[in-house]
Scaffold this active site. Structure first.
Site, short mmCIF file in Angstrom:
data_model
loop_
_atom_site.label_atom_id
_atom_site.label_comp_id
_atom_site.label_asym_id
_atom_site.label_seq_id
_atom_site.Cartn_x
_atom_site.Cartn_y
_atom_site.Cartn_z
N LYS A 112 -27.72 -31.53 -12.84
CA LYS A 112 -27.69 -30.37 -11.95
C LYS A 112 -26.46 -30.41 -11.06
O LYS A 112 -25.69 -29.44 -10.99
CB LYS A 112 -28.96 -30.31 -11.08
CG LYS A 112 -29.02 -29.08 -10.19
CD LYS A 112 -30.23 -29.10 -9.27
CE LYS A 112 -29.90 -29.84 -7.99
NZ LYS A 112 -30.92 -29.66 -6.95
N ASP A 130 -32.03 -25.67 -10.85
CA ASP A 130 -32.72 -26.14 -9.64
C ASP A 130 -34.14 -25.58 -9.66
O ASP A 130 -34.59 -25.01 -10.66
CB ASP A 130 -31.95 -25.74 -8.38
CG ASP A 130 -32.02 -24.25 -8.07
OD1 ASP A 130 -32.52 -23.47 -8.91
OD2 ASP A 130 -31.57 -23.85 -6.98
#
Length: 226
Positions: A112, A130
């Site tokens: 991420k 996310d």
């Protein structure tokens, strides 16, 4: 649905303030379990004090922790940031690498964080999964995967690669502004006609309009006919 999102959010951007790949790397580490707004309140003083990988590598831990305390989990984050500075010095001449393979080896980095840095600091397309992103693409039926890496790959097959970074921003924007976790504003959502989860939130347009947040509120409500 993605075409509709481009109408809802024509101009998207990283909501973390930064000027260099190193600044974005540190800001993204700080953003874990913390709002971007809070991170942006902390980073001006932090970035003025620590300008290079060496500055972070040689930082006094107690002093660094004080700078970042309000972002939460500050001890773990300080460990990651100091470790990041040391790793950059030892392996990359103090510079943040611009590829996924190397980024994910750095302290404080997972896919991420790496995709945030790649997409926004280096212009390399990446999908940032996310909590908002995962929640919305499952609500929309784009994938039922729970694992972020599997979500990333599943959605990546649906959307052209060149759009991946903007896609990430648009989905996250929509999650923060309209499609909230507990009370989605279904009644003014532009995706309503295509959304298999329509109705899990507030469908009355007046009540839903009151739930929309963010700087695009007026634009979003105008598009929804409010």
């Amino acid at each position: 649905m993605y075409r509709t999102l481009t109408v809802a959010f024509p101009h998207v951007y990283c909501e973390l303030d930064f000027t260099t790949p190193l600044e974005l790397s540190v800001a993204t580490i700080l953003s874990a379990q913390c709002t971007d707004v809070r991170v942006n309140q902390v980073t001006p003083a932090l970035f003025a004090r620590y300008r290079t990988a060496r500055d972070y590598a040689e930082a006094d831990r107690t002093e660094l922790e004080e700078y970042i305390r309000s972002t939460g989990f500050y001890r773990n984050k300080a460990n990651s940031i100091i470790g990041l500075g040391q790793a950059l010095l030892e392996r990359f001449d103090g510079e943040v690498p611009g590829d996924l393979k190397n980024l994910v080896t750095l302290p404080g980095f997972g896919r991420k964080t790496a995709n945030v840095v790649l997409g926004n600091a280096f212009g390399v397309p990446g999908i940032t999964v996310d909590t908002h992103f995962g929640r919305l693409v499952r609500r929309w039926g784009w994938t039922q995967e729970e694992d972020p890496v599997k979500v990333e790959h599943a959605v990546g097959e649906l959307i052209p690669r060149k759009e991946w970074t903007d896609l990430s921003h648009r989905v996250i924007f929509h999650g923060r502004r309209v499609c909230h976790a507990k009370k989605p504003a279904c009644g003014v959502c532009l995706l309503a006609k295509d959304c298999p989860s329509y109705g899990i939130g507030v469908t009355d347009p007046v009540a839903a309009a009151a739930l929309v947040k963010g700087p695009e509120t007026e634009h979003l409500l105008e598009l929804a006919g409010r």
